[in-house]
Write a protein that holds these residues in place. Structure first.
Motif, mmCIF file in Angstrom:
data_model
loop_
_atom_site.group_PDB
_atom_site.id
_atom_site.type_symbol
_atom_site.label_atom_id
_atom_site.label_comp_id
_atom_site.label_asym_id
_atom_site.label_seq_id
_atom_site.Cartn_x
_atom_site.Cartn_y
_atom_site.Cartn_z
ATOM 1 N N HIS A 1 0.845 -1.215 0.000
ATOM 2 C CA HIS A 1 0.000 0.000 0.000
ATOM 3 C C HIS A 1 0.871 1.252 0.000
ATOM 4 O O HIS A 1 0.590 2.230 -0.712
ATOM 5 C CB HIS A 1 -0.907 0.012 1.229
ATOM 6 N N SER A 2 1.939 1.232 0.803
ATOM 7 C CA SER A 2 2.857 2.368 0.881
ATOM 8 C C SER A 2 3.484 2.659 -0.482
ATOM 9 O O SER A 2 3.494 3.808 -0.943
ATOM 10 C CB SER A 2 3.952 2.082 1.920
ATOM 11 N N HIS B 1 0.890 4.198 -2.945
ATOM 12 C CA HIS B 1 0.599 5.614 -2.688
ATOM 13 C C HIS B 1 1.807 6.497 -3.010
ATOM 14 O O HIS B 1 1.641 7.624 -3.489
ATOM 15 C CB HIS B 1 0.160 5.807 -1.239
ATOM 16 N N TYR C 1 -1.943 14.176 -0.575
ATOM 17 C CA TYR C 1 -2.847 13.151 -0.050
ATOM 18 C C TYR C 1 -2.199 11.773 -0.142
ATOM 19 O O TYR C 1 -2.189 11.007 0.835
ATOM 20 C CB TYR C 1 -4.169 13.177 -0.832
ATOM 21 N N HIS C 2 -1.669 11.438 -1.306
ATOM 22 C CA HIS C 2 -1.091 10.099 -1.505
ATOM 23 C C HIS C 2 0.212 9.929 -0.729
ATOM 24 O O HIS C 2 0.482 8.838 -0.205
ATOM 25 C CB HIS C 2 -0.887 9.833 -2.990
ATOM 26 N N ASN D 1 -0.586 9.189 2.806
ATOM 27 C CA ASN D 1 -0.975 7.782 2.928
ATOM 28 C C ASN D 1 0.234 6.858 2.843
ATOM 29 O O ASN D 1 0.301 5.841 3.549
ATOM 30 C CB ASN D 1 -1.989 7.416 1.835
ATOM 31 N N TYR E 1 1.799 6.904 6.192
ATOM 32 C CA TYR E 1 0.971 6.154 7.153
ATOM 33 C C TYR E 1 1.208 4.649 7.013
ATOM 34 O O TYR E 1 1.478 3.950 8.004
ATOM 35 C CB TYR E 1 -0.510 6.480 6.935
#
Length: 302
Positions: free
Chosen positions: A108-109, A112, A130-131, A134, A137
């Motif tokens: 996922h990292s 993004h 935004y990306h 993320n 995160y």
């Protein structure tokens, strides 16, 4: 595949083939990453395509394991200015992740991060932020907030703020990235010095300088740190400590990579800056580093 006389031989042959293919997946992936960090986007494409082909052979056509290869191809396309092609690869990666029920935080990292890079190229800073947020995160969930694998997200987000002329936010993030890399490399450097001072009986590569990084990660460290240095140096008289931190980190990195001439160059530049702006204690730290590099130059380990 050769002809086998029994089912047992056939199964063993298949296992050996898959083992070789898995090795080639990682090898091609690392090579492609290294080329991307070095700015050699055209050279990265064949290695990324090979990684994708072997992933398809081993994991199937719809596996989430294909995503890292799609992301490499997307990043290479961005570097070559082929934004539409990059979007196609990213769409494929995104769809594969959406269909998956067991996609890791690390994947996922990466997704993004590449989407953030796409929107940076398209100058859509809101989507890029935004990306990248993320990315940070998911990387933090996977590796922790202070890990070198999370630092790339901070670095790209800092670049977005720098481009928007939000220098305070950019400066904070560049400092965080520098500190993460310094902490990681200095730990390896101190461990090496301790092993030598104790005259530990280690053999071969165990006693030779080691960054603990693969080739791609070393290329990433060089790319990130030299980029930050190019931003820091013009204002080094205002914030010399921040520039010295980057110079020290680069010096330690090259020392651990056994490139003593470059290590000495960065350490010398750090010493000049500390003598001009900082206290004696900081100067002694840099002088000690320079002395160790000089000894290594004169008597390299074999």
């Amino acid at each position: 595949m050769p002809f086998y006389n029994s089912e047992e031989e056939r199964q063993h042959g298949l296992q050996q083939l898959q083992k070789r293919q898995k090795h080639l997946i990682e090898f091609c992936y690392t090579v492609a990453q290294k080329y991307l960090f070095e700015g050699r986007h055209e050279d990265a494409v064949p290695a990324a395509l090979h990684s994708l082909r072997f992933r398809m052979n081993v994991h199937g056509l719809s596996s989430v394991e294909l995503v890292p290869a799609y992301l490499l191809l997307a990043e290479a396309s961005l570097g070559l200015g082929r934004i539409v092609q990059a979007e196609e690869y990213l769409s494929q990666a995104r769809w594969t992740v959406l269909k998956s029920t067991d996609c890791s935080n690390a994947t996922h990292s990466l997704l993004h991060r590449n989407l953030g890079l796409l929107y940076i190229a398209k100058e859509n800073h809101e989507e890029a932020r935004y990306h990248l947020a993320n990315d940070i995160y998911f990387a933090s969930c996977a590796f922790g907030t202070e890990d070198i694998r999370t630092s790339g997200g901070y670095f790209h987000l800092a670049n977005v703020f720098h481009g928007l002329n939000k220098m305070g936010l950019a400066d904070t993030l560049y400092t965080k990235v520098s500190e993460i890399w310094y902490t990681y490399l200095n730990d390896h450097y101190q461990a090496l010095l301790q092993a030598r001072s104790q005259q530990t009986d280690l053999l071969g590569k165990q006693f030779v300088n080691d960054t603990g990084l693969d080739e791609a990660q070393e290329a990433e460290a060089i790319q990130i740190l030299t980029s930050i240095l190019s931003i820091r140096e013009p204002t080094s008289s205002k914030a010399p400590q921040k520039t010295v931190l980057v110079l020290k980190t680069l010096s330690i990195l090259y020392y651990l990579m056994l490139e003593c001439s470059k290590a000495k160059e960065y350490a010398s530049r750090a010493l000049s800056l500390t003598e001009e702006h900082l206290d004696v204690q900081e100067q002694s730290v840099i002088k000690e580093l320079l002395n160790i590099i000089s000894i290594e130059e004169e008597q390299p380990l074999t």
